[in-house]
Design an enzyme around this catalytic site. Sequence first.
Site, short mmCIF file in Angstrom:
data_model
loop_
_atom_site.label_atom_id
_atom_site.label_comp_id
_atom_site.label_asym_id
_atom_site.label_seq_id
_atom_site.Cartn_x
_atom_site.Cartn_y
_atom_site.Cartn_z
CE LYS A 83 -4.47 0.46 2.29
NZ LYS A 83 -5.14 0.47 3.60
O1 G3P Z 1 -8.19 0.82 4.64
C1 G3P Z 1 -8.21 2.07 5.24
C2 G3P Z 1 -9.54 2.76 5.23
O2 G3P Z 1 -10.57 1.88 5.00
C3 G3P Z 1 -9.67 3.66 6.44
O3 G3P Z 1 -10.98 3.79 6.90
O4 G3P Z 1 -12.57 4.39 8.69
O5 G3P Z 1 -10.14 5.00 8.97
O6 G3P Z 1 -11.58 6.19 7.32
P1 G3P Z 1 -11.33 4.90 8.02
#
Ligand code: G3P
Length: 217
Positions: A83
């Site tokens: 990533k």
């Molecule tokens: O994979 C990372 C992404 O899904 C982050 O999600 O909830 O931290 O905005 P969030």
Amino acid sequence: MKIFLDTAEADKIRRFAEMGMVDGVTTNPTLILKSGRKQKDAILEICKLVPGPVSVEGVSEKAKDMAADGEEFASWAANVVVKVPMTEEGLRAVRMLSKKGIKTNVTLVFSAAQALLAAKAGATFVSPFLGRLDDVGEEGMELVRQIVAIYRNYGFKTSVLAASIRSPLHVVQAALAGADISTVPPDVLEKMFRHGFTDAGIKKFLEDYNSAKKKTG
Ligand code: G3P
């Protein structure tokens, strides 16, 4: 549409992987922190549980360092995907890694212009962050629609991985928009199983079964 789990917690992954529900996993430094484990230990265990792609993220900012980190991550298991953040340096790293046959996931994507550049750089996956856009009053799902349309127009092979998913509705809307994958936190996946009418229906059928048994034996 494929479902990835957005977590680094092996126990939560195991539960759904046993059901064949998990096509892949995404992690990031925040999710590793939440798991309470060393990154490499967590990733090695997850890669054994899930044969599909497992995204691993570093924190380097220069392309050379990102590519070096990526090569290290990719040596851990055959299904590791590296990533990298959506920056100019990140896309340079994508190019370096893809030349070596290492798969990449361009993360922290918040615009269709960024997604177009990520695809041109040869990203395997692109991760638009829906929830974080919704949080600031922008429509995250519109971004997914735009990326899907652009990739279709030009036949880009990069897969659209809807990320920062906050609800079952997000998953359904991402599927309708044509996203290839949604990466879903375990609590959202749990909610996807449930509907109040299902529970009420089961209860009523059980009551009626017992009433019929009383009457007819
Ligand atoms: O994979 C990372 C992404 O899904 C982050 O999600 O909830 O931290 O905005 P969030």
